[in-house]
Scaffold this motif. Structure first.
Motif, PDB file in Angstrom:
ATOM      1  N   THR A  27    -113.407 -11.183 119.596  1.00 50.78           N
ATOM      2  CA  THR A  27    -113.481 -11.846 118.282  1.00 50.78           C
ATOM      3  C   THR A  27    -113.318 -10.798 117.189  1.00 50.78           C
ATOM      4  OG1 THR A  27    -114.969 -13.566 119.134  1.00 50.78           O
ATOM      5  CG2 THR A  27    -114.983 -13.194 116.748  1.00 50.78           C
ATOM      6  N   PRO A  28    -112.517 -11.084 116.166  1.00 54.79           N
ATOM      7  CA  PRO A  28    -112.313 -10.093 115.095  1.00 54.79           C
ATOM      8  C   PRO A  28    -113.625  -9.748 114.385  1.00 54.79           C
ATOM      9  CG  PRO A  28    -110.735 -11.897 114.923  1.00 54.79           C
ATOM     10  CD  PRO A  28    -111.735 -12.316 115.927  1.00 54.79           C
ATOM     11  N   TYR A  29    -113.705  -8.481 114.024  1.00 57.25           N
ATOM     12  CA  TYR A  29    -114.865  -8.058 113.221  1.00 57.25           C
ATOM     13  C   TYR A  29    -114.677  -8.571 111.796  1.00 57.25           C
ATOM     14  CZ  TYR A  29    -118.261  -5.226 110.716  1.00 57.25           C
ATOM     15  OH  TYR A  29    -119.292  -4.822 109.918  1.00 57.25           O
ATOM     16  N   SER A  30    -115.697  -9.175 111.233  1.00 60.90           N
ATOM     17  CA  SER A  30    -115.658  -9.657 109.854  1.00 60.90           C
ATOM     18  C   SER A  30    -117.047  -9.474 109.251  1.00 60.90           C
ATOM     19  CB  SER A  30    -115.251 -11.136 109.808  1.00 60.90           C
ATOM     20  OG  SER A  30    -115.341 -11.639 108.493  1.00 60.90           O
ATOM     21  N   TRP A  31    -117.133  -8.668 108.209  1.00 55.39           N
ATOM     22  CA  TRP A  31    -118.441  -8.402 107.594  1.00 55.39           C
ATOM     23  C   TRP A  31    -119.041  -9.710 107.068  1.00 55.39           C
ATOM     24  CZ3 TRP A  31    -120.949  -8.870 102.890  1.00 55.39           C
ATOM     25  CH2 TRP A  31    -122.140  -8.131 102.765  1.00 55.39           C
ATOM     26  N   GLY A  32    -120.291 -10.008 107.506  1.00 58.88           N
ATOM     27  CA  GLY A  32    -120.949 -11.254 107.120  1.00 58.88           C
ATOM     28  C   GLY A  32    -120.557 -12.428 107.979  1.00 58.88           C
ATOM     29  N   GLY A  33    -119.637 -12.237 108.960  1.00 58.52           N
ATOM     30  CA  GLY A  33    -119.198 -13.352 109.796  1.00 58.52           C
ATOM     31  C   GLY A  33    -120.251 -13.776 110.806  1.00 58.52           C
ATOM     32  N   SER A  34    -120.276 -15.067 111.119  1.00 52.77           N
ATOM     33  CA  SER A  34    -121.290 -15.586 112.043  1.00 52.77           C
ATOM     34  C   SER A  34    -120.726 -16.617 113.016  1.00 52.77           C
ATOM     35  CB  SER A  34    -122.443 -16.225 111.246  1.00 52.77           C
ATOM     36  OG  SER A  34    -121.959 -17.262 110.394  1.00 52.77           O
ATOM     37  N   SER A  35    -119.404 -16.635 113.180  1.00 56.35           N
ATOM     38  CA  SER A  35    -118.793 -17.591 114.108  1.00 56.35           C
ATOM     39  C   SER A  35    -117.676 -16.896 114.869  1.00 56.35           C
ATOM     40  CB  SER A  35    -118.239 -18.803 113.345  1.00 56.35           C
ATOM     41  OG  SER A  35    -117.113 -18.432 112.574  1.00 56.35           O
ATOM     42  N   LEU A  36    -117.072 -17.615 115.827  1.00 58.25           N
ATOM     43  CA  LEU A  36    -116.023 -17.010 116.638  1.00 58.25           C
ATOM     44  C   LEU A  36    -114.740 -16.756 115.855  1.00 58.25           C
ATOM     45  CD1 LEU A  36    -116.474 -18.905 120.043  1.00 58.25           C
ATOM     46  CD2 LEU A  36    -117.191 -16.576 119.420  1.00 58.25           C
ATOM     47  N   SER A  37    -114.707 -17.198 114.619  1.00 60.49           N
ATOM     48  CA  SER A  37    -113.550 -16.846 113.783  1.00 60.49           C
ATOM     49  C   SER A  37    -113.700 -15.441 113.196  1.00 60.49           C
ATOM     50  CB  SER A  37    -113.379 -17.857 112.643  1.00 60.49           C
ATOM     51  OG  SER A  37    -114.528 -17.879 111.810  1.00 60.49           O
ATOM     52  N   GLY A  38    -114.900 -14.888 113.258  1.00 58.80           N
ATOM     53  CA  GLY A  38    -115.156 -13.544 112.765  1.00 58.80           C
ATOM     54  C   GLY A  38    -116.649 -13.247 112.809  1.00 58.80           C
ATOM     55  N   LEU A  39    -117.024 -12.062 113.318  1.00 58.98           N
ATOM     56  CA  LEU A  39    -118.431 -11.688 113.469  1.00 58.98           C
ATOM     57  C   LEU A  39    -118.656 -10.256 113.014  1.00 58.98           C
ATOM     58  CD1 LEU A  39    -118.983 -13.080 117.101  1.00 58.98           C
ATOM     59  CD2 LEU A  39    -120.098 -13.978 115.043  1.00 58.98           C
ATOM     60  N   ASP A  40    -119.835 -10.028 112.401  1.00 61.54           N
ATOM     61  CA  ASP A  40    -120.276  -8.644 112.245  1.00 61.54           C
ATOM     62  C   ASP A  40    -121.393  -8.404 113.262  1.00 61.54           C
ATOM     63  OD1 ASP A  40    -122.529  -9.879 111.198  1.00 61.54           O
ATOM     64  OD2 ASP A  40    -122.294  -9.078 109.168  1.00 61.54           O
ATOM     65  N   CYS A  41    -121.983  -7.208 113.256  1.00 61.45           N
ATOM     66  CA  CYS A  41    -122.915  -6.868 114.343  1.00 61.45           C
ATOM     67  C   CYS A  41    -124.125  -7.800 114.391  1.00 61.45           C
ATOM     68  CB  CYS A  41    -123.351  -5.406 114.233  1.00 61.45           C
ATOM     69  SG  CYS A  41    -124.349  -5.004 112.771  1.00 61.45           S
ATOM     70  N   SER A  42    -124.744  -8.058 113.244  1.00 62.79           N
ATOM     71  CA  SER A  42    -125.913  -8.945 113.237  1.00 62.79           C
ATOM     72  C   SER A  42    -125.493 -10.395 113.444  1.00 62.79           C
ATOM     73  CB  SER A  42    -126.692  -8.792 111.932  1.00 62.79           C
ATOM     74  OG  SER A  42    -125.877  -9.077 110.806  1.00 62.79           O
ATOM     75  N   GLY A  43    -124.280 -10.750 113.008  1.00 62.55           N
ATOM     76  CA  GLY A  43    -123.781 -12.097 113.254  1.00 62.55           C
ATOM     77  C   GLY A  43    -123.611 -12.366 114.738  1.00 62.55           C
ATOM     78  N   LEU A  44    -123.121 -11.364 115.492  1.00 67.71           N
ATOM     79  CA  LEU A  44    -122.980 -11.524 116.934  1.00 67.71           C
ATOM     80  C   LEU A  44    -124.342 -11.700 117.603  1.00 67.71           C
ATOM     81  CD1 LEU A  44    -121.408 -11.386 119.647  1.00 67.71           C
ATOM     82  CD2 LEU A  44    -121.736  -8.887 119.558  1.00 67.71           C
ATOM     83  N   VAL A  45    -125.311 -10.887 117.211  1.00 65.01           N
ATOM     84  CA  VAL A  45    -126.645 -10.975 117.808  1.00 65.01           C
ATOM     85  C   VAL A  45    -127.255 -12.354 117.528  1.00 65.01           C
ATOM     86  CG1 VAL A  45    -128.990 -10.052 117.714  1.00 65.01           C
ATOM     87  CG2 VAL A  45    -127.041  -8.477 117.751  1.00 65.01           C
ATOM     88  N   ASN A  46    -127.136 -12.830 116.300  1.00 61.63           N
ATOM     89  CA  ASN A  46    -127.646 -14.164 115.973  1.00 61.63           C
ATOM     90  C   ASN A  46    -126.918 -15.249 116.766  1.00 61.63           C
ATOM     91  OD1 ASN A  46    -129.688 -14.743 113.518  1.00 61.63           O
ATOM     92  ND2 ASN A  46    -128.669 -12.775 113.149  1.00 61.63           N
ATOM     93  N   PHE A  47    -125.615 -15.105 116.864  1.00 59.08           N
ATOM     94  CA  PHE A  47    -124.805 -16.074 117.601  1.00 59.08           C
ATOM     95  C   PHE A  47    -125.263 -16.173 119.052  1.00 59.08           C
ATOM     96  CE2 PHE A  47    -120.961 -16.750 120.270  1.00 59.08           C
ATOM     97  CZ  PHE A  47    -120.609 -18.029 119.840  1.00 59.08           C
TER      98      PHE A  47
END
Length: 274
Positions: A180-200
């Motif tokens: 999944t592409p890295y995206s700052w502030g992202g929280s879905s499979l369209s884009g995730l940052d590090c904390s977004g992935l952990v929350n996901f």
């Protein structure tokens, strides 16, 4: 012819009563016998009764012994099956906040386990001699409940198999996001940052976490690397990842611009939300 002698002869005997009568007439004109005079000489007024003996002071009324203090019951019993930590949102958090307020905290009872609730939990743990980790587990919950956890709704404590299942679902969900592409502030499979992935990944196991990497790192229980299990969190300053076991992590990498699985580097800390 004999003549009556009306003149008192010189040397005529004087009776003692004669003098007494003259004395009495000199005092008041009344003939008072000697015994009466003597009696009246001692009468100075009406007779006075002797003063009554003082009465003993009354004994003070017995005072009842003060009742022994009773421990105040908590306003809300905390669910003994649910572990609460930074990021939790539920009615159980409201009960926790109410219980902390009973112990001197001043929290808004909003059901959100944030910074102030986390600080209040740590203050309470310190005051009770408990492990100060900000996580409301069995020991902290039992203390807040007055000595023992109170189960609600007939729920039972999670078994080891259910705990293993949740950690597996965390790792499996994180792996499903690989690439999944890295995206700052992202929280879905369209884009995730590090904390977004952990929350996901944690949401798939039904666990709510704080949103930022620093809050995630500070909200759980610090453990050693040898204690870490798959699904725990590996944290560096400003970065977090999912521990996949065998020295591997899954993270949304800013340098690689995607979610990857790779080996641990540097000297991170390990955090458990189990």
């Amino acid at each position: 012819m004999a003549q009556n002698n009306t003149h008192r002869l010189a040397g005529r005997a004087q009776l003692p009563t004669h003098h007494a009568q003259r004395a009495a007439r000199g005092l008041g004109g009344a003939a008072v016998l000697g015994t009466v005079v003597l009696g009246s000489a001692f009468v100075g007024g009406s007779a006075q009764a002797a003063p009554a003996a003082p009465t003993a002071p009354a004994a003070p009324a017995a005072q009842a012994a003060p009742a022994a203090p009773t421990a105040a019951a908590p306003s809300a019993a905390l669910d003994s099956t649910q572990k609460l930590r930074w990021g939790s949102r539920s009615g159980a958090v409201q009960d926790l906040q109410t219980a902390l307020n009973d112990h001197g905290a001043n929290l808004a009872v909003d059901g959100v386990f944030g910074k102030r609730t986390n600080a209040a939990v740590k203050d309470y743990q310190a005051s009770q001699g408990l492990l100060v980790d900000g996580v409301v587990g069995p020991d902290t919950r039992g203390a807040l409940n007055g000595g023992g956890g109170v189960a609600t709704g007939g729920a039972s404590a999670p078994s080891a198999s259910s705990s293993s299942s949740s950690t597996s679902s965390i790792v499996d969900t994180a792996r499903s996001a690989l690439g999944t592409p890295y995206s700052w502030g992202g929280s879905s499979l369209s884009g995730l940052d590090c904390s977004g992935l952990v929350n996901f990944a944690y949401q798939a196991a039904g666990i709510d976490l704080p949103r930022s990497s620093s809050q995630i790192a500070n909200g759980g229980t610090r453990i050693s690397q040898s204690q870490a299990q798959p699904g725990d969190i590996v944290a560096w300053p400003g970065h977090v990842a999912i521990y996949a076991g065998n020295g591997q992590v899954i993270d949304a990498s800013g340098s690689k611009q995607r979610v990857v699985e790779r080996g641990i580097w540097g000297n991170p800390s390990f955090v458990s939300y189990r």
